[in-house]
Scaffold this active site. Sequence first.
Site, PDB file in Angstrom:
ATOM      1  N   SER A 102       1.306  -0.028   0.778  1.00 23.41           N
ATOM      2  CA  SER A 102       2.679  -0.352   0.495  1.00 23.41           C
ATOM      3  C   SER A 102       3.445   0.717   0.933  1.00 23.41           C
ATOM      4  CB  SER A 102       2.754  -0.684  -1.087  1.00 23.41           C
ATOM      5  OG  SER A 102       4.253  -1.370  -1.405  1.00 23.41           O
ATOM      6  N   GLU A 196       2.543 -12.495   0.919  1.00 19.03           N
ATOM      7  CA  GLU A 196       3.262 -11.432   0.552  1.00 19.03           C
ATOM      8  C   GLU A 196       4.800 -11.304   1.245  1.00 19.03           C
ATOM      9  OE1 GLU A 196       1.634  -7.240   0.401  1.00 19.03           O
ATOM     10  OE2 GLU A 196      -0.247  -8.109   1.468  1.00 19.03           O
ATOM     11  N   HIS A 226      -0.221  -8.543  -3.415  1.00 12.80           N
ATOM     12  CA  HIS A 226       0.195  -7.293  -2.752  1.00 12.80           C
ATOM     13  C   HIS A 226      -0.801  -6.322  -3.144  1.00 12.80           C
ATOM     14  CE1 HIS A 226       2.705  -4.144  -0.979  1.00 12.80           C
ATOM     15  NE2 HIS A 226       2.855  -3.598  -2.248  1.00 12.80           N
TER      16      HIS A 226
END
Length: 255
Positions: A102, A196, A226
């Site tokens: 991320s 996502e 995610h």
Amino acid sequence: DVETKIVDADGIPAEWQIVPGARRDRVLLYLHGGGFIMGSPNSHRLLTVALGEATKMRVLSVDYRLAPEHPYPAALEDCTAAYNWLLSEGIKSKNIVIAGDSAGGNLTLTTLIKLRDDETPLPAGAVCLSPDTDLARADESFFENAETDPILADVGLFWWIPAYLAGADPNHPLVSPIYADLRGLPPLLIHVSTSEMLYGASTCLAERARAAGVGVILETWNDMPHVWHAFGLHDMTESKDAIARIDEFVKRLFD
């Protein structure tokens, strides 16, 4: 049976995580996710230890500074400093792999770009798990995928980016690596789910990297949350499969 040790990496707090049988000369430098505003080696330890077990590498998990108290470029400065500390400790660049999820995937890419621009020896490769590559949010599919992304489709999304940027240009290549010149970067492995919000930008980043001559492996899964690697670590077949793919990529880097 995992040895953990807090260290000062040239002023940057970090944690060694050493699984039984890990090679002493190879290091996975891990940059945790959390939207640049939260997270730490503590929050990601189960994932990073699993990666250490799979790859048999020592893991150095970086506790970089967080926004809003420490906005851009604090996190990037800390990540590059931790990498340079490894070099100063005698770890060869060819024996280092940088990985992150991320926001940490963003920092993985921007750290590579900064190191290249500084003419620092680059690592053997990098692994990006559901990376956030475009903080300008120019990709149309970003909001289209909100209905299928229970992790990122949250009101917090609309404040943590401004908190990290603190007025910085979201199109700057060291903020949004999708706009960077990617030439000269080491091989990349990118994992992302088609459901996502970051899917479109991740695939675009892979395409731009290939066009720049970078060796890229883009692997996608359907209907995964995610960074599913962590959420389903010991339960989901897809999570175990993804970690095994990371191991395969790392082994190829050292073959």
